[in-house]
Design an enzyme around this catalytic site. Structure first.
Site, PDB file in Angstrom:
ATOM      1  N   CYS A  22       4.060   6.571  -7.055  1.00 16.72           N
ATOM      2  CA  CYS A  22       4.002   7.861  -7.749  1.00 16.72           C
ATOM      3  C   CYS A  22       4.699   8.964  -6.948  1.00 16.72           C
ATOM      4  O   CYS A  22       5.120   9.977  -7.508  1.00 16.72           O
ATOM      5  CB  CYS A  22       2.551   8.248  -8.013  1.00 16.72           C
ATOM      6  SG  CYS A  22       1.551   6.870  -8.594  1.00 16.72           S
ATOM      7  N   SER A  37       0.815  -1.226   0.000  1.00 15.81           N
ATOM      8  CA  SER A  37       0.000   0.000   0.000  1.00 15.81           C
ATOM      9  C   SER A  37       0.845   1.270   0.000  1.00 15.81           C
ATOM     10  O   SER A  37       0.679   2.124   0.857  1.00 15.81           O
ATOM     11  CB  SER A  37      -0.909  -0.028   1.233  1.00 15.81           C
ATOM     12  OG  SER A  37      -1.762   1.081   1.252  1.00 15.81           O
TER      13      SER A  37
END
Ligand SMILES: Cc1cc2nc3c(=O)[nH]c(=O)nc-3n(C[C@H](O)[C@H](O)[C@H](O)COP(=O)(O)OP(=O)(O)OC[C@H]3O[C@@H](n4cnc5c(N)ncnc54)[C@H](O)[C@@H]3O)c2cc1C
Length: 550
Positions: free
Chosen positions: A44, A40
């Site tokens: 980016c 998780s």
């Protein structure tokens, strides 16, 4: 019997699906295996961690395994690799990468969210020290550590990750060279658009960009650390670090070995419910292909935005409700220092390759009312189908607000709008946010005039060819005398608005008007055609685009 969802992969698609499945089904047993030690996390955000805008890599982690266990009752097994899927037996084989223990786990539903891996070319020297890819947090941590001992970095690949890294590295005072084997950086955009970005990077950011050359080999020093890059043209470039930003490949081997159908793009084939050819096996994220809703064709465009949406929809269908993932329009945005490059739908070259008959509009415009001190330029290229007037795509780049306009076009593409319908969209206006008619609506108006043949234009490339055959064309440049003096096309004439009609009378032959960004010459051409002038066109994108060619 309690239903059991097993998920393979724990980044965007896998963890989004786990959390959504829990909300949809409080009773289901959910187990997630990932070979990575992190789950998780925001891949980016890694360029900004390397830049040091984000100090601690743990800030990139959205949720931990402990959170999933305590708050969601989801079992996360990090450093566990799923080695085999047995669809007929409804079970997977798993290896604990720390202990070497191997075991089997039964599922009632399976989600494959194995994502993608960085492409590493099979060339001499790729295993040298200080040669990196950037795919997960460990890569980012190692790159950031090595930066401390580096002065010069070569980035191989001018895609969005390579471009983001330019800013990350320059923040540390690093000298940068970018190499790309194609003729342009960011090659999902049109060359005329990326030429502007390339010019900005070279002139304003001092980046050395080498195009049309690929990586031949990497040469090490006596400590097996990279010290030189050799290109296909035989250039030898000294460096302290190399980043291979050559794109990613879908992780499909596990699925393929299990007999799961692979699509024409090389990624896993799923239906709109994210189901594979085995009804109880779903797949989502970078490992699957989807449909481009503009063309109706299968595409593989691996992005976090898509992976999250797919994970959510897979979970809804896995837990018993019905929802469809309808596809993508191919929207993307990348920050390149203070320049934004954004796109949705088709570029001109993609439309051409797919055989569309299309019309384009290019214009440079301020993103806010021109008198606002922080108004900045954006360049818009919009494209529509000639026969139907349907919008096919838009690219917007520049220092101003680009992506908010591309997002409007993405919505229009999803609604399958024509240019005429688009022109009527009620967009917001206040001087700090946009001019009174938003530039994207101005681009649509230009496109509409061209579709209706109220005005004609010529692209800089077409003009270059045209001038080889036709010497009698008059090119009238309507910029200021000082702008004209600074640069102009050979044999063009300068004229003010006031003198233009007199000049047109004098030249009395086919005339092409040009201004700086395509906007003023478009409006003038329109006015002049309304007055009865026929043999007149304007240059798409104006001198801003002409300079990149002439
Ligand atoms: C530097 C960088 C910047 C990015 N920036 C953006 C951006 O700005 N916008 C955007 O939309 N996208 C961006 N992306 C892309 C985005 O990160 C990915 O599209 C997204 O992570 C895909 O998520 P995923 O869950 O499908 O796959 P992945 O993130 O690839 O995760 C798959 C996971 O599955 C695990 N796995 C694979 N095989 C197995 C197995 N057999 N057993 C167990 N585990 C397995 C892998 O180890 C991995 O942890 C960026 C990516 C990078 C690298």
């Amino acid at each position: 019997m309690q239903k059991h969802l097993v998920i393979i992969g724990g980044v965007a698609a896998g963890t989004k699906a786990a959390a959504k499945a829990r909300r949809e089904s409080p009773d289901m047993k959910i187990t997630l295996y990932t070979e990575s030690k992190y789950i998780s996390y925001s891949a980016c955000g890694m360029p900004y961690y390397i830049e040091d805008l984000i100090k601690d890599e743990k800030r990139l982690i959205v949720r931990t395994p402990e959170y999933f266990k305590d708050r969601e009752d989801i079992d996360i097994h990090i450093k566990h690799k799923v080695t085999r899927i047995l669809p007929e037996e409804y079970r997977v084989e798993v290896e604990n990468l720390e202990t070497g223990e191997k075991f089997s786990d039964e599922y009632s539903k399976l989600l494959i969210a194995t994502g993608s891996r960085a492409f590493v070319p099979d060339i001499e020297g790729v295993k040298l020290q200080n040669v990196f890819v950037l795919k997960d947090i460990d890569d980012a941590v190692e790159i950031k550590k090595s930066l401390k001992h580096s002065k010069k970095v070569v980035i191989v690949g001018g895609g969005y990750i390579g471009l983001e890294l330019l800013e990350s590295f320059q923040a540390h005072g690093i000298d940068l060279i970018m190499i790309d084997r194609s003729s342009q950086i960011l090659n999902t955009f049109d060359l005329d658009m990326t030429s502007n970005i390339q010019k900005y990077l070279i002139e304003e950011k001092n980046i050395n960009i080498i195009t049309n050359e690929s990586l031949k080999k990497l040469i090490g020093d006596n400590k097996d650390s990279v010290k030189q890059v050799e290109t296909s043209e035989g250039k030898l470039i000294d460096t302290d670090m190399v980043i291979l930003a050559l794109g990613v490949r879908p992780n499909i081997e596990l699925a393929k070995d299990a007999g799961i159908e692979i699509g024409e793009t090389g990624a896993i084939k799923v239906n709109e419910r994210m189901q594979t050819n085995f009804p109880d096996i779903f797949a989502a994220g970078d490992c699957v292909e989807t449909i481009n809703t503009v063309t109706g064709k299968n595409v593989w465009i691996p992005l976090g935005s898509t992976a999250n949406k797919m994970g959510r929809i897979a979970a809804i269908n896995i837990t018993g409700r019905y929802e469809e993932f309808k596809g993508i329009t191919g929207s993307m945005v990348v920050k390149i220092f203070d320049y934004t490059a954004s796109k949705t739908g088709l570029s001109e070259k993609e439309a051409k390759d797919l055989g569309y008959d299309y019309v384009i509009a290019i214009l440079m415009h301020r993103d806010k009312s021109g008198y606002m001190p922080d108004a900045k330029e954006i360049i818009i290229k919009m494209i529509a189908e000639k026969s139907s007037g349907r919008i096919l795509g838009a690219q917007i780049i520049g220092k101003g607000d680009a992506d908010k306009r591309v997002n409007v076009v993405a919505a229009a593409l999803t609604a399958n709008m024509t240019v005429e319908e688009f022109m009527g969209i009620d967009l917001t206006y206040a001087p700090p946010y946009s001019p009174s008619i938003d530039p994207i609506l101005v681009a649509a108006q230009m496109l509409y005039s061209k579709l209706k043949k109220e005005v004609g234009s010529i692209t800089p490339e077409e003009l270059q060819e045209y001038l080889k055959e036709k010497e009698s064309v008059a090119i009238i440049d309507i910029r200021t005398p000082s702008e004209f003096k600074e640069w102009h096309i050979e044999n063009s004439q300068n004229s003010s608005f006031e003198e233009l009609e007199e000049k047109l009378g004098q030249v009395n032959r086919e005339t092409i008007l040009c201004c700086e960004g395509g906007m003023e010459s478009y409006l003038l051409t329109l006015q002049l055609m309304e007055k009865g002038y026929q043999n007149i066109r304007f240059v798409d994108g104006g001198t801003n685009f002409l300079r990149n060619i002439f």
